[in-house]
Design an enzyme around this catalytic site. Structure first.
Site, mmCIF file in Angstrom:
data_model
loop_
_atom_site.group_PDB
_atom_site.id
_atom_site.type_symbol
_atom_site.label_atom_id
_atom_site.label_comp_id
_atom_site.label_asym_id
_atom_site.label_seq_id
_atom_site.Cartn_x
_atom_site.Cartn_y
_atom_site.Cartn_z
ATOM 1 N N SER A 154 13.227 -19.719 6.050
ATOM 2 C CA SER A 154 12.503 -20.908 6.637
ATOM 3 C C SER A 154 11.078 -21.052 6.304
ATOM 4 O O SER A 154 10.273 -19.839 6.435
ATOM 5 C CB SER A 154 12.704 -20.692 8.325
ATOM 6 O OG SER A 154 14.027 -20.666 8.611
ATOM 7 N N HIS A 166 15.046 -25.719 5.484
ATOM 8 C CA HIS A 166 15.723 -25.382 4.220
ATOM 9 C C HIS A 166 16.073 -26.540 3.330
ATOM 10 O O HIS A 166 16.921 -27.431 3.894
ATOM 11 C CB HIS A 166 16.953 -24.635 4.545
ATOM 12 C CG HIS A 166 16.738 -23.566 5.507
ATOM 13 N ND1 HIS A 166 16.945 -22.168 4.913
ATOM 14 C CD2 HIS A 166 16.101 -22.873 6.719
ATOM 15 C CE1 HIS A 166 16.479 -20.990 5.777
ATOM 16 N NE2 HIS A 166 16.177 -21.786 6.748
ATOM 17 N N HIS A 174 23.524 -19.688 7.133
ATOM 18 C CA HIS A 174 23.268 -18.909 8.368
ATOM 19 C C HIS A 174 24.787 -18.791 9.003
ATOM 20 O O HIS A 174 25.513 -19.654 9.026
ATOM 21 C CB HIS A 174 22.414 -19.136 9.334
ATOM 22 C CG HIS A 174 21.070 -19.399 8.894
ATOM 23 N ND1 HIS A 174 20.847 -20.347 8.107
ATOM 24 C CD2 HIS A 174 19.941 -18.602 8.673
ATOM 25 C CE1 HIS A 174 19.302 -20.275 7.765
ATOM 26 N NE2 HIS A 174 18.790 -19.082 8.367
ATOM 27 N N TYR A 192 25.341 -18.628 12.193
ATOM 28 C CA TYR A 192 25.361 -19.693 13.322
ATOM 29 C C TYR A 192 25.345 -20.913 13.048
ATOM 30 O O TYR A 192 25.684 -21.653 14.013
ATOM 31 C CB TYR A 192 23.999 -19.310 14.281
ATOM 32 C CG TYR A 192 22.545 -19.771 13.493
ATOM 33 C CD1 TYR A 192 22.441 -21.252 13.218
ATOM 34 C CD2 TYR A 192 21.501 -18.984 12.880
ATOM 35 C CE1 TYR A 192 21.468 -21.739 12.396
ATOM 36 C CE2 TYR A 192 20.517 -19.409 12.197
ATOM 37 C CZ TYR A 192 20.438 -20.621 12.022
ATOM 38 O OH TYR A 192 19.278 -20.918 11.274
ATOM 39 N N GLU A 193 25.368 -21.217 11.928
ATOM 40 C CA GLU A 193 25.811 -22.858 11.542
ATOM 41 C C GLU A 193 27.165 -22.910 11.580
ATOM 42 O O GLU A 193 27.676 -24.103 11.442
ATOM 43 C CB GLU A 193 25.365 -22.946 10.169
ATOM 44 C CG GLU A 193 23.569 -23.092 9.791
ATOM 45 C CD GLU A 193 23.138 -23.196 8.429
ATOM 46 O OE1 GLU A 193 23.198 -24.455 8.156
ATOM 47 O OE2 GLU A 193 22.846 -22.235 7.796
ATOM 48 N N ALA A 244 11.802 -15.710 7.634
ATOM 49 C CA ALA A 244 10.746 -15.480 8.813
ATOM 50 C C ALA A 244 11.497 -14.779 9.917
ATOM 51 O O ALA A 244 12.718 -15.111 10.184
ATOM 52 C CB ALA A 244 10.519 -17.201 9.159
ATOM 53 N N MET A 281 17.716 -13.842 12.082
ATOM 54 C CA MET A 281 19.000 -14.421 12.062
ATOM 55 C C MET A 281 19.619 -14.515 10.725
ATOM 56 O O MET A 281 20.709 -15.175 10.323
ATOM 57 C CB MET A 281 19.154 -15.657 12.888
ATOM 58 C CG MET A 281 18.641 -15.902 14.272
ATOM 59 S SD MET A 281 18.551 -17.513 14.796
ATOM 60 C CE MET A 281 17.215 -17.082 16.375
ATOM 61 N N SER A 282 19.537 -13.952 9.883
ATOM 62 C CA SER A 282 19.895 -13.927 8.399
ATOM 63 C C SER A 282 19.487 -12.539 7.685
ATOM 64 O O SER A 282 19.750 -11.635 8.353
ATOM 65 C CB SER A 282 18.941 -14.782 7.834
ATOM 66 O OG SER A 282 17.787 -14.301 7.310
ATOM 67 N N ASN A 322 6.331 -15.136 14.532
ATOM 68 C CA ASN A 322 5.885 -15.126 16.175
ATOM 69 C C ASN A 322 6.163 -13.873 16.554
ATOM 70 O O ASN A 322 6.863 -12.837 15.813
ATOM 71 C CB ASN A 322 6.657 -16.305 16.708
ATOM 72 C CG ASN A 322 8.112 -16.129 16.446
ATOM 73 O OD1 ASN A 322 8.753 -16.724 15.583
ATOM 74 N ND2 ASN A 322 8.947 -15.283 17.418
ATOM 75 N N HIS A 343 11.200 -23.222 16.874
ATOM 76 C CA HIS A 343 11.344 -23.185 15.282
ATOM 77 C C HIS A 343 10.029 -23.736 14.775
ATOM 78 O O HIS A 343 9.531 -23.672 13.627
ATOM 79 C CB HIS A 343 12.755 -24.163 14.985
ATOM 80 C CG HIS A 343 13.112 -23.945 13.409
ATOM 81 N ND1 HIS A 343 13.250 -22.734 12.918
ATOM 82 C CD2 HIS A 343 13.137 -24.945 12.387
ATOM 83 C CE1 HIS A 343 13.489 -22.775 11.532
ATOM 84 N NE2 HIS A 343 13.394 -24.181 11.455
#
Length: 272
Positions: free
Chosen positions: A29, A60, A82, A84-85, A112, A210-211, A234, A246
């Site tokens: 990201s 992306h 990902h 989650y997609e 990120a 998440m990756s 963050n 995001h």
């Protein structure tokens, strides 16, 4: 994904390439800007590659960029996939198999991530020394294809120690302060709760995202040398009393863009 599908995808890409890539890059990201620095680029949108999913996340771009970066032949994923997609673990990691088939021997994975370690600050770059797979699944589940790798791959040194030392020396030469730590891979797409962050810190995590973990597992299975870099975009939930977005992730990666570019370019230029 079977070997035939990997061959079909790689042959379509191969036809468009001017040279064999040695280094694969997966850009997370807000970090896709690195692909814009590739010279004599060949750009291949994901939808032109058989069996490739498409990236659905903002930040992306969704294309492969191949060419020369700091004197090395590279192929970069400008945008990743990902879990989650809604993609399967096999789909998420399919590009790693394809890049291996194209000839890469090294993989640099960036992301990120939220800072769990309270000594970190947003904008820090963290070299990944190890990971915790907290996704509840694994991309190697299912019948093993011996052409891809062994049934029970060793993950004890999946993040190449020589590459890690090399990256640290590059940071020193550039005068960039980098952190080092353990990346925790969660499925997302929700950010973690404060209680979950407390648990992950107790487990030994320094950053969470998440990756990365699925791709690195497959890279290890494929015998690739791996370097992982997180941009701490963050501080994770419960550390600072503020909601997570995001937009904040993209904003922070924009701020550290120059350091990130300088750092990765230096690593590639002098990669052993």
């Amino acid at each position: 994904m079977n070997h035939q599908e990997v061959k079909e995808a790689s042959s379509v890409i191969q036809e468009k390439l001017q040279a064999t890539p040695a280094i694969g890059l997966i850009l997370g990201s807000g970090l896709g800007v690195l692909a814009d620095k590739i010279e004599n680029p060949t750009v291949i949108p994901y939808h032109e590659v058989p069996h490739f999913p498409e990236s659905t996340v903002s930040g992306h771009k969704g294309q492969l960029v191949a060419g020369v970066l700091e004197g090395k032949q590279v192929i970069a994923m400008q945008g990743r996939f990902h879990f989650y997609e809604g993609y399967s673990m096999k789909q998420v990691t399919f590009p790693v198999r394809v890049m291996k088939e194209l000839g890469i021997t090294s993989l640099i994975v960036t992301n990120a991530a939220g800072g769990i370690n309270e000594t970190f600050n947003p904008g820090d770059l963290m070299l990944i020394s190890d990971h915790i797979n907290n996704m509840g699944t694994n991309p190697l589940i299912g019948p093993n294809n011996d052409a891809f790798g062994v049934r029970f791959p060793d993950m004890s040194q999946v993040y190449d120690k020589e590459y890690l030392a090399h990256a640290k020396s590059c940071a020193n030469e550039l005068g960039i302060t980098v952190q080092e730590g353990v990346y925790v891979g969660n499925t997302g797409p929700t950010y973690e709760t404060p209680a979950e962050i407390k648990m992950l810190r107790t487990m030994g995590g320094d950053a969470v995202g998440m990756s990365t973990v699925p791709e690195v597992i497959v890279a290890g299975h494929a015998g690739l040398r791996v370097l992982g870099i997180s941009c701490i975009s963050n501080m994770a939930a419960g550390i600072l009393d503020q909601p997570l977005t995001h937009d904040e992730v993209i904003e922070t990666t924009d701020k550290v863009r120059e350091n990130f570019l300088q750092f990765v370019k230096k690593i590639i230029q002098t990669l052993p």
